[in-house]
Design an enzyme around this catalytic site. Structure first.
Site, PDB file in Angstrom:
ATOM      1  N   SER A 138      45.208  43.637  40.820  1.00 32.32           N
ATOM      2  CA  SER A 138      46.377  43.600  39.938  1.00 32.32           C
ATOM      3  C   SER A 138      47.432  44.571  40.443  1.00 32.32           C
ATOM      4  CB  SER A 138      45.974  43.980  38.514  1.00 32.32           C
ATOM      5  OG  SER A 138      47.098  44.095  37.676  1.00 32.32           O
ATOM      6  N   TYR A 161      41.598  49.742  32.801  1.00 28.68           N
ATOM      7  CA  TYR A 161      41.932  48.520  33.538  1.00 28.68           C
ATOM      8  C   TYR A 161      42.550  48.858  34.895  1.00 28.68           C
ATOM      9  CZ  TYR A 161      44.311  44.183  34.813  1.00 28.68           C
ATOM     10  OH  TYR A 161      44.756  43.071  35.490  1.00 28.68           O
TER      11      TYR A 161
END
Length: 262
Positions: A138, A161
């Site tokens: 990401s 995350y």
């Protein structure tokens, strides 16, 4: 045609990538954590694409033993593996959860799962060389808090995350040269920005945008020699500076071994 393992293939980006690759006739090994959904996925892909070269593997990444068992089953049952797409993952969570192994859930599912499969499936990828590993990371990246990797003192869904995704990129850069000796290329990417999946509330890009990015890294022959790179969608880019810190990467490898035994 290639044999391709896709983790997290029963919904979202993984499912869309599987449908796209199935249309081109590739043999797909599809991972999920719900057998009924796995069976439904195989039927859907066969119905929509006509591709019957499909196999489902079940494992819940909330247990390290199941991730290791998945690798064991693939090694025992498959003769070749041309591409490993480490796609299984969780989005930013609202509250802290612990895995069966006592690890913070985002760290275990997003990173430790990627680490274990990247390590344990190496012999089959080497046997099938030239082969590839695609780490679905990401653009959301944060430096790892090595003093509290499981965030037991101070939990943040965003930190959890982002550090897990940066760790995937660090793993990619750290192992690229070593794996290249076995004919295995390895790259990480941010597939698209906030695709409309179950883990995203306000989409920006579409799932087909993400599919194009993943498929390009997986099978595009022009990228056959690319390795140890980070891509933003379909363009090579720079990751967070920590990814290029050799000491931080070595620390991550030592921690990964300690936490997984792999």
């Amino acid at each position: 045609m290639k044999t391709i393992l896709i983790t997290g293939a029963t919904d979202g980006l993984g499912k869309a990538v599987a449908l796209d690759l199935a249309k081109d006739g590739h043999r797909l090994l599809l991972h999920g954590r719900n057998p009924k959904r796995g069976e439904a996925l195989l039927k859907q892909i066969e119905k929509e694409t006509g591709n019957t070269r499909l196999k489902y593997y079940n494992a819940d990444f909330a247990e390290l033993s199941q991730i290791k068992q998945l690798a064991k089953e693939v090694l025992e049952q498959e003769q070749e593996l041309d591409v490993l797409i480490n796609n299984a993952g969780l989005g930013i969570e609202a509250s802290r959860r612990s895995s069966e192994d006592g690890n913070e859930m985002l760290w275990q599912v997003n990173y430790l799962g990627t680490y274990i499969l990247t390590k344990l499936l190496r012999p089959l990828l080497k046997k099938s060389a030239p082969s590839r590993i695609v780490q679905v990371a990401s653009a959301g990246q944060a430096a790892l808090n090595f003093d509290d990797i499981n965030q037991e003192k101070n939990w943040s869904g965003y930190q959890g995350y982002c550090q897990s995704k940066l760790a995937q990129i660090m793993l990619t850069i750290e192992l690229a040269d070593e794996y290249a000796k076995d004919g295995i290329s390895m790259n990480a990417l941010h597939p698209a920005s906030l695709m409309p999946t179950k883990i995203v509330q306000s989409p920006i890009d579409t799932i087909p945008d993400g599919v194009k990015s993943v498929v390009k890294l997986a099978v595009n022959e022009k990228l056959a020699n690319a390795s140890g790179k980070y891509f933003f969608k379909r363009t090579q880019d720079k990751a967070d500076a920590t990814a290029y810190d050799e000491q931080a990467r070595r620390q991550l490898m030592e921690l990964s071994l300690k936490m997984t035994g792999v």
